[in-house]
Write a protein that holds these residues in place. Sequence first.
Motif, PDB file in Angstrom:
ATOM      1  N   THR A   2      50.305  37.781  32.949  1.00 25.27           N
ATOM      2  CA  THR A   2      49.585  36.611  33.714  1.00 25.27           C
ATOM      3  C   THR A   2      48.609  36.381  32.066  1.00 25.27           C
ATOM      4  OG1 THR A   2      48.642  36.769  34.678  1.00 25.27           O
ATOM      5  CG2 THR A   2      51.650  36.701  35.145  1.00 25.27           C
ATOM      6  N   HIS A   3      47.976  35.412  32.225  1.00 26.81           N
ATOM      7  CA  HIS A   3      46.709  34.799  31.328  1.00 26.81           C
ATOM      8  C   HIS A   3      45.872  35.234  32.037  1.00 26.81           C
ATOM      9  CE1 HIS A   3      48.111  33.097  28.264  1.00 26.81           C
ATOM     10  NE2 HIS A   3      48.620  32.363  28.370  1.00 26.81           N
ATOM     11  N   ALA A   4      45.558  35.977  33.407  1.00 24.76           N
ATOM     12  CA  ALA A   4      44.621  36.371  34.787  1.00 24.76           C
ATOM     13  C   ALA A   4      44.221  37.477  34.127  1.00 24.76           C
ATOM     14  CB  ALA A   4      45.958  36.422  35.802  1.00 24.76           C
ATOM     15  N   LEU A   5      44.809  38.209  33.749  1.00 26.94           N
ATOM     16  CA  LEU A   5      43.622  39.629  33.356  1.00 26.94           C
ATOM     17  C   LEU A   5      42.606  39.696  32.147  1.00 26.94           C
ATOM     18  CD1 LEU A   5      42.920  42.077  33.544  1.00 26.94           C
ATOM     19  CD2 LEU A   5      45.064  43.070  32.465  1.00 26.94           C
ATOM     20  N   PRO A   6      43.109  38.629  31.263  1.00 28.89           N
ATOM     21  CA  PRO A   6      42.513  38.679  30.195  1.00 28.89           C
ATOM     22  C   PRO A   6      41.580  37.749  30.440  1.00 28.89           C
ATOM     23  CG  PRO A   6      44.528  38.252  29.074  1.00 28.89           C
ATOM     24  CD  PRO A   6      44.184  38.605  30.304  1.00 28.89           C
ATOM     25  N   ARG A   7      41.520  36.400  31.617  1.00 28.43           N
ATOM     26  CA  ARG A   7      40.198  35.677  31.718  1.00 28.43           C
ATOM     27  C   ARG A   7      39.715  36.700  32.013  1.00 28.43           C
ATOM     28  NH1 ARG A   7      40.643  30.746  35.416  1.00 28.43           N
ATOM     29  NH2 ARG A   7      38.253  29.794  35.690  1.00 28.43           N
ATOM     30  N   TYR A   8      39.954  37.703  33.655  1.00 30.63           N
ATOM     31  CA  TYR A   8      38.900  38.289  34.192  1.00 30.63           C
ATOM     32  C   TYR A   8      38.516  38.823  33.784  1.00 30.63           C
ATOM     33  CZ  TYR A   8      37.931  42.248  37.136  1.00 30.63           C
ATOM     34  OH  TYR A   8      37.016  43.553  37.493  1.00 30.63           O
ATOM     35  N   LYS A  12      33.644  38.593  33.578  1.00 33.28           N
ATOM     36  CA  LYS A  12      33.443  39.708  34.142  1.00 33.28           C
ATOM     37  C   LYS A  12      32.045  39.671  32.880  1.00 33.28           C
ATOM     38  CE  LYS A  12      35.628  44.045  33.801  1.00 33.28           C
ATOM     39  NZ  LYS A  12      34.129  45.122  33.002  1.00 33.28           N
ATOM     40  N   ARG A  13      32.077  39.368  32.034  1.00 39.80           N
ATOM     41  CA  ARG A  13      31.434  39.713  30.199  1.00 39.80           C
ATOM     42  C   ARG A  13      29.857  39.381  31.291  1.00 39.80           C
ATOM     43  NH1 ARG A  13      33.250  37.211  24.941  1.00 39.80           N
ATOM     44  NH2 ARG A  13      31.022  37.915  24.716  1.00 39.80           N
ATOM     45  N   SER A  14      29.840  38.057  31.458  1.00 42.39           N
ATOM     46  CA  SER A  14      28.488  38.072  32.427  1.00 42.39           C
ATOM     47  C   SER A  14      27.590  38.974  33.001  1.00 42.39           C
ATOM     48  CB  SER A  14      28.069  36.515  32.560  1.00 42.39           C
ATOM     49  OG  SER A  14      28.989  36.411  33.821  1.00 42.39           O
ATOM     50  N   VAL A  15      28.755  39.246  34.378  1.00 36.76           N
ATOM     51  CA  VAL A  15      28.421  40.417  35.092  1.00 36.76           C
ATOM     52  C   VAL A  15      28.307  41.708  34.488  1.00 36.76           C
ATOM     53  CG1 VAL A  15      29.255  41.130  37.236  1.00 36.76           C
ATOM     54  CG2 VAL A  15      29.852  38.881  36.221  1.00 36.76           C
ATOM     55  N   ASP A  16      28.522  42.036  33.497  1.00 41.62           N
ATOM     56  CA  ASP A  16      28.428  43.329  33.110  1.00 41.62           C
ATOM     57  C   ASP A  16      26.651  43.415  32.151  1.00 41.62           C
ATOM     58  OD1 ASP A  16      30.817  44.644  34.107  1.00 41.62           O
ATOM     59  OD2 ASP A  16      31.706  44.388  31.755  1.00 41.62           O
ATOM     60  N   GLU A  17      26.386  42.051  31.360  1.00 47.20           N
ATOM     61  CA  GLU A  17      25.391  42.507  30.524  1.00 47.20           C
ATOM     62  C   GLU A  17      24.604  42.916  31.589  1.00 47.20           C
ATOM     63  OE1 GLU A  17      25.265  41.998  27.737  1.00 47.20           O
ATOM     64  OE2 GLU A  17      27.023  42.201  26.733  1.00 47.20           O
ATOM     65  N   VAL A  72      44.958  43.841  23.729  1.00 46.30           N
ATOM     66  CA  VAL A  72      45.200  43.723  22.521  1.00 46.30           C
ATOM     67  C   VAL A  72      44.971  43.315  21.396  1.00 46.30           C
ATOM     68  CG1 VAL A  72      45.928  45.796  20.455  1.00 46.30           C
ATOM     69  CG2 VAL A  72      45.501  46.942  22.657  1.00 46.30           C
ATOM     70  N   ALA A  73      46.329  42.591  21.643  1.00 42.30           N
ATOM     71  CA  ALA A  73      47.335  41.315  20.921  1.00 42.30           C
ATOM     72  C   ALA A  73      45.924  39.958  21.491  1.00 42.30           C
ATOM     73  CB  ALA A  73      47.894  40.307  21.297  1.00 42.30           C
ATOM     74  N   PHE A  74      45.304  40.240  23.019  1.00 48.96           N
ATOM     75  CA  PHE A  74      44.325  39.149  22.823  1.00 48.96           C
ATOM     76  C   PHE A  74      42.587  39.222  22.104  1.00 48.96           C
ATOM     77  CE2 PHE A  74      40.501  37.357  25.175  1.00 48.96           C
ATOM     78  CZ  PHE A  74      40.598  36.064  25.685  1.00 48.96           C
ATOM     79  N   ALA A  75      42.538  40.276  22.245  1.00 48.52           N
ATOM     80  CA  ALA A  75      41.379  40.749  21.349  1.00 48.52           C
ATOM     81  C   ALA A  75      41.818  40.524  19.777  1.00 48.52           C
ATOM     82  CB  ALA A  75      41.589  42.460  21.224  1.00 48.52           C
ATOM     83  N   ARG A  76      41.957  41.576  19.077  1.00 48.20           N
ATOM     84  CA  ARG A  76      42.798  41.416  17.638  1.00 48.20           C
ATOM     85  C   ARG A  76      42.248  39.379  17.431  1.00 48.20           C
ATOM     86  NH1 ARG A  76      47.762  44.965  17.116  1.00 48.20           N
ATOM     87  NH2 ARG A  76      47.034  46.923  16.968  1.00 48.20           N
ATOM     88  N   ARG A  77      43.245  38.814  18.753  1.00 46.61           N
ATOM     89  CA  ARG A  77      43.466  36.989  17.679  1.00 46.61           C
ATOM     90  C   ARG A  77      41.899  36.848  18.314  1.00 46.61           C
ATOM     91  NH1 ARG A  77      46.151  35.940  21.486  1.00 46.61           N
ATOM     92  NH2 ARG A  77      45.134  34.571  23.105  1.00 46.61           N
ATOM     93  N   TYR A 245      35.470  32.589  39.022  1.00 50.26           N
ATOM     94  CA  TYR A 245      36.587  33.416  39.244  1.00 50.26           C
ATOM     95  C   TYR A 245      36.505  34.481  39.028  1.00 50.26           C
ATOM     96  CZ  TYR A 245      40.984  34.586  36.681  1.00 50.26           C
ATOM     97  OH  TYR A 245      42.949  35.021  36.637  1.00 50.26           O
ATOM     98  N   PHE A 246      36.254  35.273  38.294  1.00 47.19           N
ATOM     99  CA  PHE A 246      35.136  37.054  39.130  1.00 47.19           C
ATOM    100  C   PHE A 246      35.907  37.381  40.035  1.00 47.19           C
ATOM    101  CE2 PHE A 246      32.742  40.407  39.426  1.00 47.19           C
ATOM    102  CZ  PHE A 246      33.448  41.453  38.398  1.00 47.19           C
ATOM    103  N   LEU A 247      34.523  36.631  41.114  1.00 46.32           N
ATOM    104  CA  LEU A 247      34.674  36.679  42.536  1.00 46.32           C
ATOM    105  C   LEU A 247      36.270  36.839  43.326  1.00 46.32           C
ATOM    106  CD1 LEU A 247      31.451  36.307  43.641  1.00 46.32           C
ATOM    107  CD2 LEU A 247      32.827  38.483  43.029  1.00 46.32           C
ATOM    108  N   SER A 248      36.779  35.852  41.995  1.00 47.42           N
ATOM    109  CA  SER A 248      38.081  35.346  43.690  1.00 47.42           C
ATOM    110  C   SER A 248      39.223  36.401  42.907  1.00 47.42           C
ATOM    111  CB  SER A 248      38.549  34.384  42.817  1.00 47.42           C
ATOM    112  OG  SER A 248      39.135  34.321  41.002  1.00 47.42           O
ATOM    113  N   ARG A 249      38.508  36.925  41.744  1.00 49.46           N
ATOM    114  CA  ARG A 249      39.966  37.974  41.304  1.00 49.46           C
ATOM    115  C   ARG A 249      39.290  39.522  42.609  1.00 49.46           C
ATOM    116  NH1 ARG A 249      44.536  36.782  40.158  1.00 49.46           N
ATOM    117  NH2 ARG A 249      44.533  39.126  39.575  1.00 49.46           N
ATOM    118  N   ILE A 250      38.241  39.953  42.262  1.00 51.87           N
ATOM    119  CA  ILE A 250      37.486  40.317  43.531  1.00 51.87           C
ATOM    120  C   ILE A 250      38.318  40.447  44.495  1.00 51.87           C
ATOM    121  CG2 ILE A 250      36.052  42.347  44.120  1.00 51.87           C
ATOM    122  CD1 ILE A 250      35.739  42.361  41.365  1.00 51.87           C
ATOM    123  N   LEU A 251      38.629  39.584  44.583  1.00 55.57           N
ATOM    124  CA  LEU A 251      39.155  39.903  46.497  1.00 55.57           C
ATOM    125  C   LEU A 251      40.262  39.305  46.440  1.00 55.57           C
ATOM    126  CD1 LEU A 251      37.013  36.661  47.677  1.00 55.57           C
ATOM    127  CD2 LEU A 251      37.059  38.541  48.359  1.00 55.57           C
TER     128      LEU A 251
END
Length: 298
Positions: A2-8, A12-17, A72-77, A245-251
């Motif tokens: 689903t679109h859940a994993l790319p969105r997750y 988390k980009r801002s969390v990682d940064e 990978v398709a998401f990254a390429r696009r 959203y990131f925290l919703s996925r962690i839960l």
Amino acid sequence: MTHALPRYLESKRSVDERALSRYVRDRLLDALPAEPRILEAGCGTGVTVPRLLSWGLDSGRYRGVDSDECIVAFARRVRPAALQRAGYETVTGPSPVSSVSERDEMTAAADFTVSDLAVSFETGDALDALDSASDLDLVIAQAFADLVPLPRLVSAVESALSPGGLAYLPITFDGGTIFQPDHPADDAVERAYHAAIDERSGRDVRAGRHLADLLRRRDGDLLAIESSDWIVRPVDAVYPADERYFLSRILRFVEETICDSDQTVPALDVWLDARRDQLAAGELIYVAHQYDLLYRAP
């Protein structure tokens, strides 16, 4: 998928940064040669590419490998288009192929070039890709070492690196999961969550410290290690970027990991309801303990 994993992964980009150690990053950049040959294991949506560019690394060859073809398709696009919007000049290469085996390792044509950095994303097993690679200047494995057997990873990394090559292993989980405000079931949930992770083949809930010890005993040099904790907190009941959203996925990860294991927490549903209510109200704080590591091969 689903679109859940790319969105997750994007959320988390801002969390990682915030989490990434500047000290370990600076040691990495000081030690890298010009125009490095880079392989990233578990590249996800390709967010390392804009990060490298922001750090001033704008030449060389980057190859990202991930097992999920949809990611990978998401990254390429998405990644070259996002770089263009950010003001980088990108040149798209030939139509990408679908698997690692169809490429001639690092010499294959790039999916696109940004500045003087040639970029490709590939679907495949990252450890197998490391096994088949050689003479790399840098291996990156972010939030990856805690997902695979550590001795297998270290051996694959060392075989892929040139003498003196570098392994950058940031956001490696190390067995600390904290939610605030306090809840009576916190200790039981954390114990069950961590035990459920350790039940899975190849997983290590204390991978950060064990990886540090393993690298310390190898023939190369553990150049740097520093904590890189995820800390997510609201300000005036508002979470930055897409971090709600990131925290919703962690839960959801905590729930699914425990429920799919042999662990039981009688109060899990009550705990989850309370945490989701706090998230909706902009009150929930989350901390995950992690390490960034930098290793130089012999």
